[in-house]
Design an enzyme around this catalytic site. Sequence first.
Site, PDB file in Angstrom:
ATOM      1  N   PRO A   1       0.854  -1.281   0.113  1.00  0.00           N
ATOM      2  CA  PRO A   1       0.066  -0.162  -0.151  1.00  0.00           C
ATOM      3  C   PRO A   1       0.898   1.050   0.146  1.00  0.00           C
ATOM      4  O   PRO A   1       0.352   2.473  -0.235  1.00  0.00           O
ATOM      5  CB  PRO A   1      -0.937  -0.289   1.285  1.00  0.00           C
TER       6      PRO A   1
ATOM      7  N   GLU B   1       2.594  -7.721   8.195  1.00  0.00           N
ATOM      8  CA  GLU B   1       2.951  -6.386   8.066  1.00  0.00           C
ATOM      9  C   GLU B   1       3.739  -5.959   6.869  1.00  0.00           C
ATOM     10  O   GLU B   1       4.025  -4.802   6.650  1.00  0.00           O
ATOM     11  CB  GLU B   1       3.362  -5.683   9.406  1.00  0.00           C
TER      12      GLU B   1
ATOM     13  N   ARG C   1      -2.885  -8.801 -20.810  1.00  0.00           N
ATOM     14  CA  ARG C   1      -3.605  -8.651 -21.691  1.00  0.00           C
ATOM     15  C   ARG C   1      -3.010  -7.898 -22.852  1.00  0.00           C
ATOM     16  O   ARG C   1      -3.709  -7.574 -23.993  1.00  0.00           O
ATOM     17  CB  ARG C   1      -5.118  -8.038 -21.341  1.00  0.00           C
TER      18      ARG C   1
ATOM     19  N   ASP D   1      -8.553   1.143 -24.907  1.00  0.00           N
ATOM     20  CA  ASP D   1      -8.874   0.901 -23.665  1.00  0.00           C
ATOM     21  C   ASP D   1      -9.224   2.247 -23.144  1.00  0.00           C
ATOM     22  O   ASP D   1      -8.918   3.317 -23.556  1.00  0.00           O
ATOM     23  CB  ASP D   1      -7.413   0.515 -22.893  1.00  0.00           C
TER      24      ASP D   1
HETATM   25  C1  LIG Z   1      -2.064  -2.946   8.090  1.00  0.00           C
HETATM   26  N1  LIG Z   1      -0.966  -3.320   7.402  1.00  0.00           N
HETATM   27  C2  LIG Z   1      -0.542  -2.308   6.647  1.00  0.00           C
HETATM   28  C3  LIG Z   1       0.629  -2.757   5.607  1.00  0.00           C
HETATM   29  C4  LIG Z   1       0.002  -3.886   4.743  1.00  0.00           C
HETATM   30  C5  LIG Z   1      -0.392  -5.038   5.493  1.00  0.00           C
HETATM   31  C6  LIG Z   1      -1.221  -5.986   4.549  1.00  0.00           C
HETATM   32  N2  LIG Z   1      -0.290  -6.375   3.632  1.00  0.00           N
HETATM   33  C7  LIG Z   1       0.796  -7.121   3.442  1.00  0.00           C
HETATM   34  C8  LIG Z   1       1.562  -7.353   2.415  1.00  0.00           C
HETATM   35  C9  LIG Z   1       0.738  -6.438   1.524  1.00  0.00           C
HETATM   36  C10 LIG Z   1       0.813  -6.082   0.195  1.00  0.00           C
HETATM   37  C11 LIG Z   1      -0.058  -5.436  -0.432  1.00  0.00           C
HETATM   38  C12 LIG Z   1      -1.004  -4.781   0.218  1.00  0.00           C
HETATM   39  C13 LIG Z   1      -2.019  -3.948  -0.306  1.00  0.00           C
HETATM   40  N3  LIG Z   1      -2.873  -3.199   0.247  1.00  0.00           N
HETATM   41  N4  LIG Z   1      -3.624  -2.146  -0.493  1.00  0.00           N
HETATM   42  C14 LIG Z   1      -2.758  -2.218  -1.551  1.00  0.00           C
HETATM   43  N5  LIG Z   1      -3.265  -1.633  -2.638  1.00  0.00           N
HETATM   44  C15 LIG Z   1      -1.969  -3.099  -1.529  1.00  0.00           C
HETATM   45  C16 LIG Z   1      -0.950  -3.462  -2.799  1.00  0.00           C
HETATM   46  N6  LIG Z   1      -0.603  -3.627  -3.746  1.00  0.00           N
HETATM   47  C17 LIG Z   1      -1.338  -4.936   1.510  1.00  0.00           C
HETATM   48  C18 LIG Z   1      -0.291  -5.938   2.253  1.00  0.00           C
HETATM   49  C19 LIG Z   1      -1.632  -4.669   6.558  1.00  0.00           C
END
Ligand SMILES: CN1CCC[C@H](Cn2ccc3ccc(-c4n[nH]c(N)c4C#N)cc32)C1
Length: 243
Positions: free
Chosen positions: A88, A115, A158, A173
């Site tokens: 994220p 995490e 794609r 697209d």
């Molecule tokens: C509370 N914590 C915060 C840090 C991330 C934890 C969960 N997590 C662990 C690995 C991981 C990989 C991607 C994503 C992700 N979330 N949203 C998106 N757009 C993503 C993308 N690409 C989430 C992830 C949860």
Amino acid sequence: MRIDVVTIFPSYLQPLREALLGRAIDRGLLEVAVHDLRDWTHDVHQAVDDSPYGGGPGMVMRPQVWGEALDDVLATPDLPARLVVPTPAGRPFTQATAHAWAAEERLVFACGRYEGIDERVLLDARARGITVDEVSIGDYVLVGGEVAVLVMVEAVARLLPGVLGNPRSAAEDSFSDGLLEGPSYTRPEVWRELAVPDVLRGGNHAAIARWRRDRALERTRDRRPDLLDALGPDALDAADRAA
Ligand SMILES: CN1CCC[C@H](Cn2ccc3ccc(-c4n[nH]c(N)c4C#N)cc32)C1
């Protein structure tokens, strides 16, 4: 293109072998290998995570396991790879990203959980000359990287030659001209007292093209004004005229 995915949930990536992408794999247009991160653990519990230094909620994925996994998966100097790490906290994954990656010979995706992955895994990969892209598919929080990989692999695959039945689909697209796609219609001509717009049944291709452009401008103005801003003031004027 060769795609490798490292994950603790290999079955999450099974949808890549269905439908359009599955047929692309069967036709040799795409090669996909999914690796179970736990294959690189050495303890009876196959531990892949540990407590975070500095405290805080949740667990962090251990660098040793990821390091050994990526050493093996990336160990093909004849096939330069880009390591993609969904997070994220990453740069936005966009249609432009998909087009850029579609030109790559190989993509390796590292799916984090908990995490996330110990930062030193990415630092070590970059220090060894690997291109590492930390990317996000949107401003919301998922539980892991697997769903993001499904999204990105579909968006990239794609675009590969021969994958889509009609190459015009990719060329036309949403976002390809900076605008959202307008509405689509098919038979019947009237459905639940709702008629297909006359212009689409009239056969005047210039009028149809203009109508579609106007609907795309109108929709983009209403739903994604940020995209319109990026196209400059003329686009906003055109959208206002189109409404
Ligand atoms: C509370 N914590 C915060 C840090 C991330 C934890 C969960 N997590 C662990 C690995 C991981 C990989 C991607 C994503 C992700 N979330 N949203 C998106 N757009 C993503 C993308 N690409 C989430 C992830 C949860």
